[in-house]
Design a protein around this motif. Structure first.
Motif, mmCIF file in Angstrom:
data_model
loop_
_atom_site.group_PDB
_atom_site.id
_atom_site.type_symbol
_atom_site.label_atom_id
_atom_site.label_comp_id
_atom_site.label_asym_id
_atom_site.label_seq_id
_atom_site.Cartn_x
_atom_site.Cartn_y
_atom_site.Cartn_z
ATOM 1 N N UNK B 278 0.840 -1.192 0.000
ATOM 2 C CA UNK B 278 0.000 0.000 0.000
ATOM 3 C C UNK B 278 0.880 1.248 0.000
ATOM 4 N N UNK B 279 0.520 2.207 -0.881
ATOM 5 C CA UNK B 279 1.111 3.544 -0.753
ATOM 6 C C UNK B 279 0.381 4.206 0.414
ATOM 7 N N UNK B 280 1.041 4.163 1.550
ATOM 8 C CA UNK B 280 0.342 4.572 2.769
ATOM 9 C C UNK B 280 0.005 6.060 2.736
ATOM 10 N N UNK B 281 -1.273 6.404 2.832
ATOM 11 C CA UNK B 281 -1.659 7.809 2.791
ATOM 12 C C UNK B 281 -1.338 8.496 4.121
ATOM 13 N N UNK B 282 -1.313 9.828 4.113
ATOM 14 C CA UNK B 282 -1.090 10.523 5.382
ATOM 15 C C UNK B 282 -2.224 10.250 6.363
ATOM 16 N N UNK B 283 -1.951 10.420 7.629
ATOM 17 C CA UNK B 283 -2.979 10.195 8.646
ATOM 18 C C UNK B 283 -4.121 11.181 8.414
ATOM 19 N N UNK B 284 -5.331 10.674 8.282
ATOM 20 C CA UNK B 284 -6.440 11.593 8.002
ATOM 21 C C UNK B 284 -6.697 12.517 9.187
ATOM 22 N N UNK B 333 -6.822 4.533 4.800
ATOM 23 C CA UNK B 333 -6.833 5.640 5.753
ATOM 24 C C UNK B 333 -7.009 5.151 7.190
ATOM 25 N N UNK B 334 -7.849 4.152 7.375
ATOM 26 C CA UNK B 334 -8.039 3.628 8.739
ATOM 27 C C UNK B 334 -6.769 2.927 9.202
#
Lengths: 134, 734
Positions: B278-284, B333-334
């Motif tokens: 996963x391209x880890x997204x920033x913390x929402x 995101x979670x």
């Protein structure tokens, strides 16, 4: 004709006995010995005289099944309503469900003879889209 | 043209509904569109079926399409359609060696390699209309195809579903006009005018766009995105970009819903991007995380603060990931949110079937209605005008249209009844007697050849689950009968115990192979004497083999109706001729068949119980008033210890006989004593011969005894001894 339009009641002999005694039962000429279970044998056509080396054997006329012959061209259609895969070579015997109905199948000469409990035969006829008896 | 919410929309060959609608300048969908079937944003109602993805639906002339409502659930269909065999969804079962799901580069390579190795390969690709909707143990894949639904059985499933693009989570992410990068490229190539495009992250190819610099903060606009706002991390200065379309390229993760569904199943593996990282997204920080369940970032914080720190717990407490897209949008995101809590990036949670919504018709494809068995006399019953009813897994005649005639034929003349449905099992072997002694609570050894005995069948807890007869043929062979509904279980019960005890017996179920016709009534002997040998008819509870009308029968004399009765057991192939012979020979005796409606009345007048109707799952012989059917002076039998233990306890409840004037109360009617609940009715009937209502009922003990008078539906009823009719049994023994 490749697709039968109904199942016909089958006359046979049913023998329940010790497995070794059943191993020695001889097949009638042109008939079949169908081993339903180690202790359970269906003989088609019915035997006039039965020699079973088990004095407690249960030997009964069997008219509880109906049968129909499906040519090889019908096998893909039958396979399409079966959750288990048919044997790839014959002769072979298999038991399972077709269209949700319990059956016994004798694969031979490229086709298959399907045996169904007569009490459920009409359901299988309907589910296989057979013409049905008049 | 397609009809989109009342607006005619033209389309081109190869268009999806999504493409055609957007090309027409309409923007009915909110949220970031992926155009690849992953997100829940382009759901429509297609010809009355909701939860259809517009991006997966080919546009077709005349199709009626509506968007899902912006809030809440889509309405239920306004009309109900009567299903017919013609309208049934097609269904097929397929067998192969390898199923490849997804025909991108990896999927094609795997399929080619498997085919090269001589394996039978089935490929599924949602783009081509062959869409896997579930992976199950086996392994087995359920798929939607142009021909309907398919169950595919195989040795190996290869998930090659590629990647899913990460969606933005920030305020305004539910505005219309936001596209993922691949969606924008595809739609632009299909001729959809995107207007002024601002990109966030990796920009789209072949589309003029203005890259937004800095970290995405929010989208702004009235219904549709009009501005993209970013922030320069170093200076903290916000920058606003005006746009008609915002395109986000935030990376991707594995499209792994099917793989997560198959979590841990042997024979299932993922390849290519579907197995990638996963391209880890920033913390929402704010905004909608899970559009399916309407979960916002504050919801995640709320459950976190309450101690829910595991991904699965957060899923269950917020419902994030349980909706239409099964976590395709929210999962990255979670996971990022949980990882920020200091526990590292958690593995993805399990997905549940189905991966894409299917219709009720598709879910029902390949399933059949219950196959009720038909006796060999089914057509005979219909010819006599019978109304058939399901009973115990069989279709049986309920009535032949004149219950009065049926009843009095039994009580004062002669009647016949198709009882082929009774369980019938042969047991033979050197251990047969000892085996049955252990099976039944009644003594079997004293039973002589040619005689029969009523027996209960107990489970290990001493509860009654069946009843029937034991007929002794010779020293080592018996015929057992059971209830119609219980026959299959009874045979299994016998085999299980025989094997467990290692007893030398042979067991053969004859239920479906033998027909049985009960000839009953005071003139039944007269009828049979015309068709067989009168001097050989058995006495009460006796049985013998003889020919009746030329048909080999086992004639068993017992009674369920309260009159002299002979059950004729025979090969089912001879049932019709025997039935017809009985009717023809008894024509001058006014012989007439009776159905199970009248049989219920007849047996109840005699107080005979129906196991499963009058009994409860915890009915002991004593509670049923059948303590006489248990022989505690014999050896071990199934349930013996429990019977011994409970026999010393106070009787808390008893099956009793009641009678009352007037119409019978319904089954289940409540018994009351001095206003308090005291039990309920299990069977009831108006007795034609007695001129009052009779019933069996469970009665609770009160002050150590059982009330003689109760109220049922406000009417008085009296407790009486059973049988209600012919209590001395003179008629059955005549």
């Amino acid at each position: 004709m490749s697709a039968p339009d109904h199942f016909e009641r089958l006359e046979a002999t049913r023998i329940v006995a010790g497995p070794r005694a059943l191993d020695e039962v001889e097949s009638p000429a042109g008939g079949h010995l169908v081993r339903l279970a180690p202790d359970d044998l269906l003989v088609i056509p019915p035997l006039e005289r039965v020699d079973v080396a088990d004095r407690y054997a249960i030997i009964e006329p069997e008219s509880g099944f109906s049968a129909a012959w499906f040519a090889g061209s019908e096998l893909p259609r039958l396979q399409g309503v079966s959750a288990w895969e048919f044997p790839r070579h014959d002769p072979a015997f298999a038991q399972g469900h077709l269209a949700g109905i319990p059956v016994k199948m004798l694969f031979d000469r490229g086709g298959v003879r399907v045996l169904v409990p007569t009490v459920l035969a009409r359901h299988l006829e309907e589910r296989l889209g057979m013409g049905g008896r008049q | 043209m397609i009809d989109f919410d009342g607006t005619p929309v033209p389309f081109k060959e190869g268009d999806t509904v999504l493409t055609a609608v957007l090309r027409a300048g309409l923007r009915p969908w909110r949220g970031c569109l992926c155009a690849e079937g992953d997100c829940p944003h382009c759901l429509v109602i297609l010809e009355g079926s909701s939860y259809v993805r517009a991006c997966r639906t080919p546009a077709s002339d005349g199709a009626r399409v509506e968007p899902h409502p912006a809030d809440g659930y889509p309405p239920l269909p306004a009309t109900t359609r009567t299903p017919t065999s013609e309208s049934a969804v097609g269904f097929e079962m397929i067998h192969c060696d390898t199923v490849v799901i997804g025909l991108g580069r990896s999927g094609k390579a795997v399929a080619a390699e498997a085919e090269g190795a001589g394996r039978r390969v089935v490929t599924l690709d949602a783009q081509a209309g062959r869409e896997a909707v579930g992976v199950y143990a086996g392994p087995e894949v359920v798929a939607r195809t142009p021909d309907g639904m398919a169950r595919i059985f195989c040795e190996e499933v290869v998930v090659a579903t590629g990647s899913v693009e990460v969606q933005p989570v920030c305020p305004g992410n539910q505005l219309a006009g936001i596209l993922t990068r691949r969606a924008a490229e595809g739609l632009a190539a299909a001729g959809v005018h995107l207007g002024r495009v601002v990109s966030v992250g990796a920009g789209p190819d072949a589309i003029d766009h203005e890259p937004a610099r800095g970290r995405l903060v929010r989208f702004e606009g009235e219904g549709t995105v009009q501005r993209v706002v970013t922030v320069d991390e170093a200076s903290g200065v916000e920058r606003t970009y005006r746009c008609d379309t915002a395109v986000v390229g935030l990376g991707s993760g594995p499209r792994d819903t099917l793989a997560r569904m198959a979590h841990g199943l042997p024979g299932v593996r993922s390849v290519g991007s579907a197995a990638g990282d996963l391209d880890r997204p920033p913390v929402p920080e704010a905004g909608v995380v899970c559009p399916c369940s309407g979960v916002v970032v504050d919801d995640l914080r709320s459950v976190w603060d309450r101690g829910f720190h595991e991904l699965e717990l957060i899923k269950r407490s917020t419902l994030a990931g349980t909706g239409t897209c099964q976590g395709a949008v929210c999962m990255p995101h979670v996971r990022s949110f949980v990882a920020a809590g200091g526990q590292g990036l958690p593995p993805s949670f399990t997905a549940r079937p189905v991966v894409t919504q299917i219709t009720m018709g598709e879910a029902a494809a390949g399933w059949y209605y219950q196959a009720d068995r038909r006796t060999a006399l089914h057509e005979e019953h219909l010819a006599l005008g019978a109304v058939m009813e399901r009973s115990g897994g069989w279709l049986r005649p309920w009535t032949y249209g004149d219950a009065d005639r049926e009843y009095w034929a039994v009580r004062s003349g002669v009647s016949i009844c198709d009882v082929s449905t009774l369980g019938k099992v042969l047991v033979s072997g050197p251990d047969a007697e000892g085996f049955l002694e252990r099976i039944y609570p009644a003594a079997i050894a004293p039973l002589r050849p040619g005689r029969a005995k009523y027996v209960l069948v107990l489970d290990e807890r001493g509860y009654v689950f069946d009843d029937g007869l034991v007929c002794r043929e010779d020293a080592n062979r018996f015929l057992l009968t059971s209830t119609s509904a219980g026959a299959g279980y009874f045979e299994m019960w016998l085999r299980d115990w025989a094997e467990g005890w290692g007893m030398d017996v042979r067991i053969l179920d004859r239920t479906a192979s033998w027909g049985a016709i009960n000839v009953t009534g005071p003139r039944s002997g007269d009828l049979l004497s015309r068709l067989g040998a009168p001097d050989r008819l058995p006495s009460f509870m006796g049985h013998t083999d003889m020919e009746v009308a030329g048909v080999a029968c086992r004639v068993m004399r017992m009674s369920f109706t309260g009159e002299i009765s002979y059950e004729l057991h025979h090969q089912a192939s001879r049932s019709r001729e025997l039935w017809r012979a009985l009717l023809e020979s008894g024509a001058d005796l006014d012989v007439w068949p009776h159905g199970i409606e009248v049989l219920e009345e007849l047996r109840l007048e005699k107080g005979h119980i129906l196991v499963g109707v009058d009994s409860l799952p915890d009915s002991t012989p004593r509670r049923l008033g059948h303590g006489w059917a248990v022989g505690m002076d014999k050896g071990a039998f199934v349930g013996r210890r429990a019977v011994a233990r409970t026999s010393g306890m106070d009787l808390d409840r008893l099956l009793v006989g009641l009678e009352m004037d007037g119409a019978p109360p319904p089954q289940g009617a409540i018994l009351r004593v001095e206003g308090a609940y005291a039990g309920f009715v299990t069977s009831s009937t108006w007795s034609r011969v007695l001129g009052r209502s009779v019933m069996l009922a469970w009665m609770n003990a009160r002050d150590g005894g059982f009330a003689d008078d109760v109220l049922i539906e406000g009417r008085p009823a009296r407790r009486v001894a059973v049988p209600f009719y012919d209590p001395e049994g003179l008629r059955v023994r005549a």
